[in-house]
Design a protein around this motif. Structure first.
Motif, mmCIF file in Angstrom:
data_model
loop_
_atom_site.group_PDB
_atom_site.id
_atom_site.type_symbol
_atom_site.label_atom_id
_atom_site.label_comp_id
_atom_site.label_asym_id
_atom_site.label_seq_id
_atom_site.Cartn_x
_atom_site.Cartn_y
_atom_site.Cartn_z
ATOM 1 N N PHE A 29 -6.095 18.003 7.685
ATOM 2 C CA PHE A 29 -6.106 16.597 7.289
ATOM 3 C C PHE A 29 -4.996 15.818 8.007
ATOM 4 N N LEU A 30 -3.856 16.452 8.224
ATOM 5 C CA LEU A 30 -2.729 15.791 8.883
ATOM 6 C C LEU A 30 -2.963 15.598 10.373
ATOM 7 N N THR A 31 -3.731 16.484 10.983
ATOM 8 C CA THR A 31 -3.874 16.468 12.444
ATOM 9 C C THR A 31 -5.321 16.311 12.903
ATOM 10 N N SER A 32 -6.216 16.011 12.005
ATOM 11 C CA SER A 32 -7.638 15.898 12.339
ATOM 12 C C SER A 32 -7.866 14.927 13.494
ATOM 13 N N PRO A 33 -8.786 15.243 14.395
ATOM 14 C CA PRO A 33 -9.098 14.310 15.485
ATOM 15 C C PRO A 33 -9.753 13.021 14.998
ATOM 16 N N HIS A 34 -10.156 12.982 13.741
ATOM 17 C CA HIS A 34 -10.786 11.785 13.179
ATOM 18 C C HIS A 34 -9.785 10.887 12.466
ATOM 19 N N ARG A 35 -8.543 11.323 12.349
ATOM 20 C CA ARG A 35 -7.550 10.568 11.587
ATOM 21 C C ARG A 35 -7.201 9.267 12.318
ATOM 22 N N ASN A 36 -6.506 8.401 11.602
ATOM 23 C CA ASN A 36 -6.027 7.167 12.202
ATOM 24 C C ASN A 36 -4.550 6.985 11.905
ATOM 25 N N ILE A 37 -4.029 5.833 12.217
ATOM 26 C CA ILE A 37 -2.601 5.557 12.103
ATOM 27 C C ILE A 37 -2.133 5.478 10.647
ATOM 28 N N MET A 38 -3.074 5.411 9.699
ATOM 29 C CA MET A 38 -2.727 5.272 8.282
ATOM 30 C C MET A 38 -2.788 6.568 7.492
ATOM 31 N N GLY A 39 -3.454 7.601 8.031
ATOM 32 C CA GLY A 39 -3.693 8.795 7.225
ATOM 33 C C GLY A 39 -4.708 8.534 6.125
ATOM 34 N N PHE A 40 -5.552 7.522 6.332
ATOM 35 C CA PHE A 40 -6.558 7.062 5.375
ATOM 36 C C PHE A 40 -7.799 6.785 6.207
ATOM 37 N N THR A 111 -14.338 1.781 -0.962
ATOM 38 C CA THR A 111 -14.033 3.012 -1.697
ATOM 39 C C THR A 111 -13.000 2.750 -2.778
ATOM 40 N N PRO A 112 -13.053 3.476 -3.899
ATOM 41 C CA PRO A 112 -12.012 3.355 -4.921
ATOM 42 C C PRO A 112 -10.620 3.693 -4.389
ATOM 43 N N LEU A 113 -10.560 4.420 -3.293
ATOM 44 C CA LEU A 113 -9.261 4.840 -2.761
ATOM 45 C C LEU A 113 -8.463 3.695 -2.144
ATOM 46 N N PHE A 114 -9.079 2.509 -1.986
ATOM 47 C CA PHE A 114 -8.292 1.350 -1.546
ATOM 48 C C PHE A 114 -7.145 1.078 -2.525
ATOM 49 N N GLN A 115 -7.409 1.273 -3.816
ATOM 50 C CA GLN A 115 -6.372 1.052 -4.830
ATOM 51 C C GLN A 115 -5.215 2.029 -4.623
ATOM 52 N N ASP A 116 -5.536 3.295 -4.355
ATOM 53 C CA ASP A 116 -4.498 4.302 -4.144
ATOM 54 C C ASP A 116 -3.713 4.027 -2.868
ATOM 55 N N PHE A 117 -4.435 3.596 -1.838
ATOM 56 C CA PHE A 117 -3.742 3.328 -0.575
ATOM 57 C C PHE A 117 -2.830 2.113 -0.706
ATOM 58 N N LEU A 118 -3.258 1.111 -1.470
ATOM 59 C CA LEU A 118 -2.392 -0.041 -1.701
ATOM 60 C C LEU A 118 -1.095 0.392 -2.387
ATOM 61 N N ARG A 135 -4.559 -7.795 3.146
ATOM 62 C CA ARG A 135 -5.944 -7.430 3.449
ATOM 63 C C ARG A 135 -6.471 -6.404 2.444
ATOM 64 N N LEU A 136 -5.624 -5.476 2.037
ATOM 65 C CA LEU A 136 -6.030 -4.494 1.035
ATOM 66 C C LEU A 136 -6.373 -5.181 -0.290
ATOM 67 N N ARG A 137 -5.564 -6.144 -0.675
ATOM 68 C CA ARG A 137 -5.842 -6.875 -1.924
ATOM 69 C C ARG A 137 -7.156 -7.641 -1.839
ATOM 70 N N GLU A 138 -7.470 -8.158 -0.659
ATOM 71 C CA GLU A 138 -8.746 -8.847 -0.473
ATOM 72 C C GLU A 138 -9.916 -7.884 -0.654
ATOM 73 N N ARG A 139 -9.789 -6.686 -0.101
ATOM 74 C CA ARG A 139 -10.852 -5.696 -0.258
ATOM 75 C C ARG A 139 -11.040 -5.321 -1.729
ATOM 76 N N LEU A 140 -9.925 -5.282 -2.458
ATOM 77 C CA LEU A 140 -9.990 -4.903 -3.866
ATOM 78 C C LEU A 140 -10.571 -5.997 -4.747
ATOM 79 N N ARG A 141 -10.623 -7.220 -4.247
ATOM 80 C CA ARG A 141 -11.178 -8.321 -5.031
ATOM 81 C C ARG A 141 -12.689 -8.429 -4.902
#
Length: 310
Positions: A29-40, A111-118, A135-141
């Protein structure tokens, strides 16, 4: 892209109490080739199983152990993983990185995980992080279509995702398909005793209409999964129109996503920094998921496994 993994990973109390497979999965999960700059990021189970050389049962067993540690969260409905401490060890360091993070965020399904990432982002006090918070708060609204009652503890993602998927299936059978989002999550992964009332079918039709040219929220969501995975993000409007015309079902989308991952490893897609990767619309119109690709080591590469890909 590089990921910093602290050497104390091996002395971490929670990592020492889990199986070798679960520790290996954490490193993936930490080094996956699909990961991005956020780890999300977006990570369907077939992607992970292909990379790891595991079957689904082995992956799920390791994932369940990691979910219990709280080090990662996984939404099986939208195939999104959140590495809780990723930004702690790999922080965003300047406005350009924040801009890149927001771009990656736009490609992710709801995804519900937007709340956790925020909650993770809120822990960073640097001022240049503010656009990402906003932007995260906008997604959550966005409209809520999941009903959560009582208190849920333990594996939050299993409970919430099961509820969200059931709600989505019911909506589809009634001609509706709304965005899914749970509320009341705290950073530790518990859901407080709170009621979120689902909107009626008529209200959802008004507030959760798919963006043009899609005819359903399901097709919009499936396209977003494809767009997240496709390496050349060009002419999105043309790609959306091609997708709307094709209207692939979930099984075909899984076939497409697996084909994309196979193509990413091919000689054709790798050479000259991806110069010969076709535009997404061209790939869709040409049914290129049926192509065979020359591997970087020469010869044709075939992929057949339990996912039913020929």
């Amino acid at each position: 892209m590089y990921t910093k993994v602290e050497s104390r990973f091996w002395q971490d109390e929670k990592m020492r109490t889990i199986s070798d497979d679960a520790r290996y999965l954490m490193l993936y999960f930490l080094t996956s080739p699909h990961r991005n700059i956020m780890g999300f990021y977006f990570l369907p189970t077939p992607y992970a199983c292909f990379d790891l050389g595991w079957d689904e049962k082995r992956f799920q067993k390791g994932l369940e152990e990691l979910l219990q540690t709280g080090r990662v969260k996984y939404d099986a409905c939208t195939h999104v993983v959140l590495v809780q401490n990723y930004l702690k060890h790999n922080p965003l360091e300047n406005p350009n990185q924040v801009k890149s993070a927001i771009e990656r965020l736009e490609e992710m399904p709801q995804t519900p995980l937007f709340q956790d990432f925020l909650a993770v982002v809120e822990q960073c006090k640097k001022t240049f992080i503010q656009p990402l918070r906003e932007r995260l708060r906008e997604r959550l609204r966005q409209p809520v279509t999941v009903t959560v009652t009582g208190a849920v503890t333990g594996d939050i993602n299993t409970h919430i995702c099961a509820s969200a998927c059931a709600d989505a299936r019911d909506s589809e059978s009634n001609g509706d398909f709304g965005d899914e989002r749970a509320a009341g999550q705290d950073p530790d992964g518990s859901v407080e005793a709170e009621q979120v009332t689902a909107t009626s079918g008529e209200q959802r039709a008004k507030t959760s209409k798919p963006r043009p040219p899609f005819k359903s929220k399901k097709q919009e969501s499936l396209f977003d999964q494809f767009w997240q995975a496709y390496p050349k993000k060009k002419a999105k409007g043309q790609a959306e129109r091609a997708w709307a015309k094709l209207q692939p079902d979930e099984q075909l989308v899984e076939t497409m996503l697996t084909a994309i991952e196979r193509a990413k490893k091919s000689e054709e897609w790798r050479k000259e920094n991806g110069r010969y990767i076709p535009y997404p619309a061209t790939w869709l119109n040409g049914k290129r998921w049926e192509d065979e690709y020359m591997s970087s080591g020469g010869g044709y590469r075939e992929y057949r496994d339990e996912w039913g890909i020929d």
